[in-house]
Design a protein around this motif. Structure first.
Motif, PDB file in Angstrom:
ATOM      1  N   LYS A  61       0.679  -1.231  -0.071  1.00 45.16           N
ATOM      2  CA  LYS A  61      -0.216   0.095   0.051  1.00 45.16           C
ATOM      3  C   LYS A  61       0.899   1.040  -0.007  1.00 45.16           C
ATOM      4  N   ARG A  63       1.920   2.231   3.002  1.00 46.97           N
ATOM      5  CA  ARG A  63       1.212   2.970   4.112  1.00 46.97           C
ATOM      6  C   ARG A  63       2.354   3.403   5.225  1.00 46.97           C
ATOM      7  N   SER A 148      -7.857  -0.947   4.139  1.00 52.59           N
ATOM      8  CA  SER A 148      -8.506  -0.751   3.096  1.00 52.59           C
ATOM      9  C   SER A 148      -7.589  -0.972   2.044  1.00 52.59           C
ATOM     10  N   ASN A 150      -6.304  -0.181  -1.070  1.00 50.60           N
ATOM     11  CA  ASN A 150      -5.950   0.874  -2.009  1.00 50.60           C
ATOM     12  C   ASN A 150      -4.562   1.444  -1.697  1.00 50.60           C
ATOM     13  N   SER A 156     -10.934   4.583  -0.776  1.00 44.68           N
ATOM     14  CA  SER A 156     -10.736   3.323  -0.652  1.00 44.68           C
ATOM     15  C   SER A 156     -11.476   2.711  -1.954  1.00 44.68           C
ATOM     16  N   HIS A 238      -6.161  11.646   3.175  1.00 44.64           N
ATOM     17  CA  HIS A 238      -6.900  10.314   2.733  1.00 44.64           C
ATOM     18  C   HIS A 238      -8.029  10.626   1.762  1.00 44.64           C
TER      19      HIS A 238
END
Ligand code: AMP
Ligand code: MG
Length: 348
Positions: A61, A63, A148, A150, A156, A238
């Motif tokens: 991701k 992230r 999520s 994405n 998302s 986001h």
């Protein structure tokens, strides 16, 4: 890596064994990352007890590592294996809303991967209300950490196609169970302090929670700029479209003036509206996101609309506001973040 698609016709028959789900579950047991549908959005799952597996989620991701993950479970036995003690009011919320779109933050047991909790002493847990998600978790018999599915920062995914667009080649596979239902991420509630606090609004609203446990606070950062969020992940950008998006608190005539001015500057303009108003706008791309009279339909198609604006390469998106009630609170929270907190007020 070639990303596999495992199609599963939903609703699944509980008494049937689906080879696609068994195959996906085997990959989870081997420490791989698999995307799967839930009733909120698609999740990107891995074994919550394995550092190595969970790290693969962050890699896929992009992230930030201080943003903790929600662990998805299929039964109560799995819950007892993850959390230390369950306050009575937390138990009441589980009885009222599980399986369903409510994540409870509880004191974590030691063996939960520190990459799941981002080093906190708590863990977020939920039991999704989706037969494919539950069948997958049961089949691998593991608690599944899943944010999520994405690329970090993007809206998302509410369909397997969205997941594929973002993560093709980065994960072993996607379980395709059709479009998700709610369309917005779960309500997150911190149950680790004496007074419970909603950290992220969702389709389970403060009113619904107050019917079960009387008192709940709402983290003010969910709608106020300059407030430090109580939940670590909430500080990040986001749900953002590629274009600059602005919420507009004003009538259609006012929005038209904005469109006109921007078009005069050579910009391609998108408008995010609803079925009721869509014929009233003249812009380059006008998208109706559900019906204003039924806010759950707005929630269900919001992220798909934002992704469509990306496909259309618009420069600016003007977006109508929604009433701050029921699921409207969660819709406004996501739009506000997607806009980078930009709201244009008529008469200001
Ligand atoms: P996502 O899975 O992408 O929907 O994000 C899950 C969100 O839940 C994160 O961004 C966190 O802010 C929140 N969350 C998960 N675990 C915790 C925790 N232990 N404490 C506080 N917030 C959490
Ligand atoms: Mg997310």
């Amino acid at each position: 890596m070639e990303t596999k698609i495992w199609y599963v016709d939903n609703p699944v028959n509980k008494d049937k064994v689906y080879p696609q789900i068994v195959d996906a579950a085997k990959n989870l047991q081997l420490g791989q990352v698999v995307a799967f549908p839930t009733e909120t959005v698609y999740g990107l799952g891995a074994n919550a007890l394995s550092d190595e597996a969970v790290q693969r989620i962050f890699q896929a991701k992009g992230r930030p590592s201080d943003n903790p993950l929600i662990v998805h479970i299929a039964n109560e036995e799995q819950l007892n294996d993850l959390v230390e003690d369950i306050p009575l009011n937390a138990k009441k919320l589980m009885d009222a809303f599980w399986p369903g779109p409510l994540t409870l933050i509880l004191k974590s047991k030691k063996h939960v991967s520190k990459f799941v909790t981002a080093g906190l002493s708590t863990v977020g847990v939920r039991m999704p209300d989706h037969p494919v998600a539950l069948a997958l978790i049961e089949s691998c018999n593991l608690p599944i950490a899943a944010p999520s599915a994405n690329t970090s920062g993007k809206p998302s995914p509410t369909s397997a196609k969205h997941v594929y667009e973002d993560l093709n080649g980065r994960i072993v596979g996607i379980v395709d169970g059709g479009n998700t239902g709610v369309g917005l991420e779960s309500t997150v509630i911190d149950c680790s302090q004496d007074v419970f606090t909603i950290l992220r609004p969702g389709s389970i609203t403060p009113e619904m929670i107050r019917e079960v446990i009387t008192t709940v606070e709402v983290d003010p950062s969910t709608m106020k700029e300059n407030e430090a969020p109580k939940s670590p992940g909430m500080k990040y950008k986001h749900y953002a479209p590629d274009a600059q998006m602005h919420l507009v608190n004003g009538d259609i005539e006012f929005i038209h003036k904005l469109i006109h001015n921007s078009q005069n500057q050579g910009k391609k303009i998108g408008v995010l509206t609803t079925e009721e108003n869509k014929t009233q706008y003249k812009a380059d791309v006008v998208l109706a996101c559900g019906k204003r009279s039924e806010l759950s339909t707005v929630a269900a198609s919001l992220y798909d609309c934002i992704r469509q604006f990306n496909d259309e390469n618009v420069d600016i998106i003007y977006c109508e506001t929604f009433p701050y009630e029921g699921i409207g609170i969660a819709i406004m929270n996501r739009l506000w973040k997607a806009c980078g907190h930009s709201i244009i007020e008529q008469g200001k």
